[in-house]
Write an enzyme that holds these catalytic residues in place. Structure first.
Site, PDB file in Angstrom:
ATOM      1  N   HIS A  46      -4.005   2.361  -0.158  1.00 29.10           N
ATOM      2  CA  HIS A  46      -4.747   1.178  -0.597  1.00 29.10           C
ATOM      3  C   HIS A  46      -3.794  -0.011  -0.690  1.00 29.10           C
ATOM      4  CE1 HIS A  46      -8.398   3.329  -2.603  1.00 29.10           C
ATOM      5  NE2 HIS A  46      -8.042   3.912  -1.467  1.00 29.10           N
ATOM      6  N   GLU A  48      -3.337  -2.185  -2.982  1.00 33.47           N
ATOM      7  CA  GLU A  48      -2.637  -2.299  -4.264  1.00 33.47           C
ATOM      8  C   GLU A  48      -1.413  -1.395  -4.320  1.00 33.47           C
ATOM      9  OE1 GLU A  48      -7.107  -2.491  -5.420  1.00 33.47           O
ATOM     10  OE2 GLU A  48      -5.891  -1.670  -3.797  1.00 33.47           O
ATOM     11  N   CYS A  76      -9.927   0.324  -7.565  1.00 32.79           N
ATOM     12  CA  CYS A  76     -10.587   1.613  -7.805  1.00 32.79           C
ATOM     13  C   CYS A  76      -9.851   2.347  -8.940  1.00 32.79           C
ATOM     14  CB  CYS A  76     -10.560   2.444  -6.526  1.00 32.79           C
ATOM     15  SG  CYS A  76      -8.913   3.085  -6.112  1.00 32.79           S
ATOM     16  N   CYS A  79      -6.069   3.071  -8.117  1.00 35.65           N
ATOM     17  CA  CYS A  79      -5.223   1.873  -8.183  1.00 35.65           C
ATOM     18  C   CYS A  79      -5.102   1.361  -9.609  1.00 35.65           C
ATOM     19  CB  CYS A  79      -5.774   0.799  -7.256  1.00 35.65           C
ATOM     20  SG  CYS A  79      -5.645   1.280  -5.506  1.00 35.65           S
TER      21      CYS A  79
END
Length: 144
Positions: A46, A48, A76, A79
């Protein structure tokens, strides 16, 4: 947020959902990332996490105390947990994520009083532009 949007646009080269992140410390970007789940075939790639890893490498320390994370889409749970673990001071996001958002939409992991760290949250920054990136991606995917 404009720098996070630039990162998100990099996803168009490999059909990942366009999400971008920058980590800022002392008014300097120390980490950048964009979603690379499809590109790397890695469900943890991801935006992040990529930006956080780069920021940690840059400062050579496991905590990002006083750092601000800017991301185009609400983080999410995975993260958000990483944000708490790295002690980021503030999260600024563009579009809310009604299905998996963990910064207030479904969960609020980064402000959970049961955890040892909490972050400030600012939501809706350049929300229309961030939302449009996602809408355009899915419209293109569906052939609209």
């Amino acid at each position: 947020m404009k720098e996070a949007i630039k990162e998100a646009r990099k996803c168009s080269k490999h059909e990942d959902v366009p999400i971008g992140t920058v980590v800022v410390l002392n008014n300097k970007i120390i980490g950048r990332g964009y979603n690379q789940v499809e590109k790397l075939k890695d469900p943890t790639a991801h935006a992040e996490l990529i930006a956080i890893r780069k920021a940690i490498k840059y400062i050579n320390y496991k905590h990002l105390i006083n750092a601000i994370l800017y991301v185009t889409l609400e983080p999410c749970p995975m993260c958000a947990g990483s944000i708490v673990l790295t002690r980021i001071k503030k999260v600024v996001y563009g579009a809310s994520e009604p299905k998996t958002g963990a910064c207030g939409s479904i969960y609020n992991i980064i402000q959970d009083k049961r955890l040892n760290h909490r972050c400030e949250v600012v939501k809706g920054v350049l929300e229309d532009e961030c939302s449009q990136l996602i809408k355009d991606f899915f419209n293109k995917l569906r052939g609209k």
